[in-house]
Structure formats: structure tokens, C-alpha cells
Design an enzyme around this catalytic site. Sequence first.
Site, PDB file in Angstrom:
ATOM      1  N   ASN A  33       0.848  -1.202   0.000  1.00 51.07           N
ATOM      2  CA  ASN A  33       0.000   0.000   0.000  1.00 51.07           C
ATOM      3  C   ASN A  33       0.884   1.254   0.000  1.00 51.07           C
ATOM      4  O   ASN A  33       0.645   2.201  -0.754  1.00 51.07           O
ATOM      5  CB  ASN A  33      -0.901   0.056   1.238  1.00 51.07           C
ATOM      6  CG  ASN A  33      -1.783  -1.173   1.386  1.00 51.07           C
ATOM      7  OD1 ASN A  33      -2.059  -1.849   0.405  1.00 51.07           O
ATOM      8  ND2 ASN A  33      -2.208  -1.459   2.603  1.00 51.07           N
ATOM      9  N   TYR A  93      -6.447 -13.145   2.423  1.00 47.71           N
ATOM     10  CA  TYR A  93      -7.312 -12.752   3.543  1.00 47.71           C
ATOM     11  C   TYR A  93      -8.653 -12.276   3.031  1.00 47.71           C
ATOM     12  O   TYR A  93      -8.777 -11.871   1.873  1.00 47.71           O
ATOM     13  CB  TYR A  93      -6.637 -11.713   4.440  1.00 47.71           C
ATOM     14  CG  TYR A  93      -6.628 -10.291   3.927  1.00 47.71           C
ATOM     15  CD1 TYR A  93      -5.798  -9.909   2.891  1.00 47.71           C
ATOM     16  CD2 TYR A  93      -7.461  -9.329   4.507  1.00 47.71           C
ATOM     17  CE1 TYR A  93      -5.781  -8.593   2.436  1.00 47.71           C
ATOM     18  CE2 TYR A  93      -7.455  -8.014   4.063  1.00 47.71           C
ATOM     19  CZ  TYR A  93      -6.612  -7.654   3.031  1.00 47.71           C
ATOM     20  OH  TYR A  93      -6.600  -6.367   2.583  1.00 47.71           O
ATOM     21  N   TYR A 105       2.366  -3.126  14.602  1.00 43.57           N
ATOM     22  CA  TYR A 105       2.310  -4.328  15.448  1.00 43.57           C
ATOM     23  C   TYR A 105       0.998  -5.089  15.272  1.00 43.57           C
ATOM     24  O   TYR A 105      -0.075  -4.529  15.475  1.00 43.57           O
ATOM     25  CB  TYR A 105       2.498  -3.902  16.916  1.00 43.57           C
ATOM     26  CG  TYR A 105       2.389  -5.024  17.903  1.00 43.57           C
ATOM     27  CD1 TYR A 105       3.097  -6.203  17.723  1.00 43.57           C
ATOM     28  CD2 TYR A 105       1.576  -4.911  19.042  1.00 43.57           C
ATOM     29  CE1 TYR A 105       2.997  -7.250  18.635  1.00 43.57           C
ATOM     30  CE2 TYR A 105       1.480  -5.941  19.962  1.00 43.57           C
ATOM     31  CZ  TYR A 105       2.186  -7.110  19.744  1.00 43.57           C
ATOM     32  OH  TYR A 105       2.075  -8.133  20.648  1.00 43.57           O
ATOM     33  N   LYS A 126       3.263   9.069  14.783  1.00 45.11           N
ATOM     34  CA  LYS A 126       1.916   9.403  14.290  1.00 45.11           C
ATOM     35  C   LYS A 126       0.878   9.046  15.352  1.00 45.11           C
ATOM     36  O   LYS A 126       1.065   8.104  16.119  1.00 45.11           O
ATOM     37  CB  LYS A 126       1.622   8.593  13.021  1.00 45.11           C
ATOM     38  CG  LYS A 126       2.555   8.873  11.868  1.00 45.11           C
ATOM     39  CD  LYS A 126       2.513   7.766  10.819  1.00 45.11           C
ATOM     40  CE  LYS A 126       3.262   6.531  11.272  1.00 45.11           C
ATOM     41  NZ  LYS A 126       3.182   5.399  10.339  1.00 45.11           N
ATOM     42  N   GLY A 171      -3.020   9.242  14.589  1.00 42.38           N
ATOM     43  CA  GLY A 171      -4.287   9.556  13.917  1.00 42.38           C
ATOM     44  C   GLY A 171      -4.411  11.057  13.683  1.00 42.38           C
ATOM     45  O   GLY A 171      -3.486  11.698  13.179  1.00 42.38           O
ATOM     46  N   ALA A 205      -4.221   4.171   6.387  1.00 42.30           N
ATOM     47  CA  ALA A 205      -3.904   5.560   6.779  1.00 42.30           C
ATOM     48  C   ALA A 205      -2.395   5.683   7.006  1.00 42.30           C
ATOM     49  O   ALA A 205      -1.716   6.528   6.403  1.00 42.30           O
ATOM     50  CB  ALA A 205      -4.653   5.952   8.043  1.00 42.30           C
ATOM     51  N   ASP A 213      -0.051   3.542   6.156  1.00 43.87           N
ATOM     52  CA  ASP A 213       0.736   3.106   4.988  1.00 43.87           C
ATOM     53  C   ASP A 213       0.846   4.235   3.963  1.00 43.87           C
ATOM     54  O   ASP A 213       1.930   4.503   3.426  1.00 43.87           O
ATOM     55  CB  ASP A 213       0.078   1.896   4.304  1.00 43.87           C
ATOM     56  CG  ASP A 213      -0.169   0.746   5.264  1.00 43.87           C
ATOM     57  OD1 ASP A 213       0.536   0.673   6.289  1.00 43.87           O
ATOM     58  OD2 ASP A 213      -1.072  -0.071   4.989  1.00 43.87           O
TER      59      ASP A 213
HETATM   60  P1  ADP Z   1      -0.866   4.146  11.941  1.00 39.34           P
HETATM   61  O1  ADP Z   1      -1.715   3.336  11.008  1.00 39.34           O
HETATM   62  O2  ADP Z   1       0.570   4.141  11.588  1.00 39.34           O
HETATM   63  O3  ADP Z   1      -1.169   3.907  13.391  1.00 39.34           O
HETATM   64  P2  ADP Z   1      -2.359   6.624  12.268  1.00 39.34           P
HETATM   65  O4  ADP Z   1      -3.657   6.019  12.639  1.00 39.34           O
HETATM   66  O5  ADP Z   1      -1.670   7.394  13.301  1.00 39.34           O
HETATM   67  O6  ADP Z   1      -1.317   5.616  11.614  1.00 39.34           O
HETATM   68  O7  ADP Z   1      -2.646   7.547  11.006  1.00 39.34           O
HETATM   69  C1  ADP Z   1      -1.638   7.872  10.081  1.00 39.34           C
HETATM   70  C2  ADP Z   1      -1.911   9.235   9.533  1.00 39.34           C
HETATM   71  O8  ADP Z   1      -3.193   9.262   8.899  1.00 39.34           O
HETATM   72  C3  ADP Z   1      -1.970  10.317  10.594  1.00 39.34           C
HETATM   73  O9  ADP Z   1      -0.678  10.791  10.909  1.00 39.34           O
HETATM   74  C4  ADP Z   1      -2.813  11.353   9.896  1.00 39.34           C
HETATM   75  O10 ADP Z   1      -2.025  12.093   9.010  1.00 39.34           O
HETATM   76  C5  ADP Z   1      -3.803  10.520   9.098  1.00 39.34           C
HETATM   77  N1  ADP Z   1      -5.055  10.331   9.853  1.00 39.34           N
HETATM   78  C6  ADP Z   1      -5.448   9.241  10.540  1.00 39.34           C
HETATM   79  N2  ADP Z   1      -6.673   9.441  11.099  1.00 39.34           N
HETATM   80  C7  ADP Z   1      -7.046  10.686  10.755  1.00 39.34           C
HETATM   81  C8  ADP Z   1      -8.208  11.489  10.988  1.00 39.34           C
HETATM   82  N3  ADP Z   1      -9.252  11.040  11.705  1.00 39.34           N
HETATM   83  N4  ADP Z   1      -8.246  12.732  10.468  1.00 39.34           N
HETATM   84  C9  ADP Z   1      -7.227  13.205   9.710  1.00 39.34           C
HETATM   85  N5  ADP Z   1      -6.126  12.515   9.454  1.00 39.34           N
HETATM   86  C10 ADP Z   1      -6.012  11.267   9.950  1.00 39.34           C
END
Ligand code: ADP
Length: 321
Positions: free
Chosen positions: A37, A91, A171, A230, A232, A270, A272
Site C-alpha cells: 500500500n 485474507y 504491530y 503518528k 491519527g 492511513a 501506509d
Molecule cells: P498508523 O496506522 O501508523 O497507526 P495513524 O492512525 O496514526 O497511523 O494515522 C496515520 C496518519 O493518517 C496520521 O498521521 C494522519 O495524518 C492521518 N489520519 C489518521 N486518522 C485521521 C483522521 N481522523 N483525520 C485526519 N487525518 C487522519
Amino acid sequence: MKKVVLFGECMIELKQTGNSNTVPVQMQQGFAGDVFNAAVYLTRCFNDIDIQLFTALGRDDYSNNMKDYLKAENVGTDLILTSEDKIPGLYSIQTDSSGERSFTYWRNDAAARYTMELLTDDIIEKLKQSDMFVFSGISLAVIKPELRERFWQLIAQLKQAGVEIVFDPNYRPRLWADTTETKTQYELALQASDYVLPGIEDFEVLYGLSTFEDVADFCKPYNIQELVIKDGPNGVLIIQQQSSEKNDNQPTQQFINIEPVKTVIDTTSAGDSFNGVYLGARLSDLTVEQAVSKAAKTAGFVIQHPGAIVEKSIFHQFTKT
Ligand code: ADP
């Protein structure tokens, strides 16, 4: 031309299309996997970087179709090794009547798990010619445990050749025998990596770390050139080591806010998509701020669409804006 190699597993994906109450369930077949991805979004946003997926597939039709699909996405297949007796992992994503998704995997003996067994000197030489080698916690988990030593030897060879090593912890508990095994492997990964791109959630489940500061402190003993944490929509913290010419040797730290997306459809990919675009931007000499901005915009777009890979034509409309 810069060259990025992404190491990991790309799987056959079966996604439910029809009504959950209909038996047999209707499925649509695609392909997905975390580093794959990232590779797709990297190449879609930076078409002047050579992107190669390093993995193993079989001689079956699914493997051949996957290679055709990769090529159509401009992801190179020069480093895809061929197992004579294995096939790709699979999957399925099913959605129940309340909209809840469940994932089922058949990947225990997938060809990708044997990539290190199929490695040749010729492939090692090609890998040494790359600028970046990217792998994730999932890539590590799927290597057969008895082949992991071979993987770390390869990483040492690549580092010696000047290739930058990139690790996304990603993880997935069910891929590991226990947390001791995971922590031992992650320790080696953190020691070896120049770039580390963790999501706080991964470190929370594994190490009980729940804030940007906790993760930054945990990573301090390692010689990570660029740490991108990161969380979210809650922002991104980047900690960079100073180049050796600077005297004070203090790392620089930047926190960058993210504009939260109001209507999230599916957060698959997100992290990836963020990683792929961030790394492409850094390889294209964009600043950390520019790289985060571009990566976050892309991830924010991806999560407003279903599935890991947004349809090409829809994505290209977005990149034009
Ligand atoms: P990972 O999958 O590595 O845990 P995250 O969930 O932290 O990653 O999300 C990766 C990136 O996606 C964040 O740094 C942000 O840029 C974007 N992102 C994820 N969720 C949101 C959201 N609700 N609104 C805006 N951007 C988001």
C-alpha cells in the site's frame, strides 16, 4: 533516479460485496499488504522514484496476476523471487449486518515467508544499489523465525553499502508467538533503522506507551536519524538528529498539527499511505513540514474512501487539486 525497496507481503484480498445474509457470500478479489500500500501511494505521488517490492510469490495464476497489478501501479517486480512450491497468502474482509468488519487470514505458509531462503548474491547486489530499504513489523513477523538471522545479516550488508533503513513498527499481535519474540525483533529493528515511523497505538499495545513524549523517550537510546511519531488526527511529532557538522548535537523536535477528517469511512492504509508519501517527499528533498503536510493530506483523503487502495482515477483527481 532514487530507488526505494519495500520488503514485505502482498496478499490476495477477498472483499465482501453483497448482502451479509446471502450464502454463499459474494466477494471481489484484489491485492493488499502494508508495504505494498505504501509503495502504491509513494509512486502515485512521486513518479520519478524507482519503487520495487521485495518479496516472494509462486508460479500460480494469482502470483502472475499480482505482478501484472503491481506493474500497472508502477511498482517494480525486479526483486520478486519465485518459490517453486508456495503460493501467496490470502485474507478476506466480511461485513456483518451491523456494518462491523472481520478479517480472516490464510497466510501461515505463504511464499513471502520464505523470501530470505530464496535470496541470491545477485539480488543482494541489486538491493545494495537502493537509496532506501523499507520494512514493517508485519514484514518482520512473516519471516519464518529460522530465517530471521539471514534477514539481519542482509540489513547489515545494506547498511554497510550506505542504504538508509526505514522501519514502521505496525504491530499485529496474532502474527507473533509472544511479545518477547516481538520485542527482541523490534529491538534489532530500532538499532538498525535510520527512519522509524511508529503509530502511538502500536507502542501502546506492545510497550504501554501512550503519549508522543513516552514514545520519543523510549526511542532516545537508539541512533534514529528521523523519528516520525503518528497518532491519527492528533498530530505528528518529528525528532531529527543533527548532522555531525553541527556542534551541539541536540536533536531537533517539531510537532505538526493535522486537520481532522470529519467523515472517516475506513482507516485501512492511513499509516501506509502516510509513510509512502512522507518517504517519497523526503527523498525528493522536501522539508519535514512539507513532507508531513503532503503525507497527512493524502492519508486524510485515503480514509474518506473504502479499502486500502483508492481507485486510480479518483486518486488522480485528488492529486490534481
Ligand atoms: P498508523 O496506522 O501508523 O497507526 P495513524 O492512525 O496514526 O497511523 O494515522 C496515520 C496518519 O493518517 C496520521 O498521521 C494522519 O495524518 C492521518 N489520519 C489518521 N486518522 C485521521 C483522521 N481522523 N483525520 C485526519 N487525518 C487522519
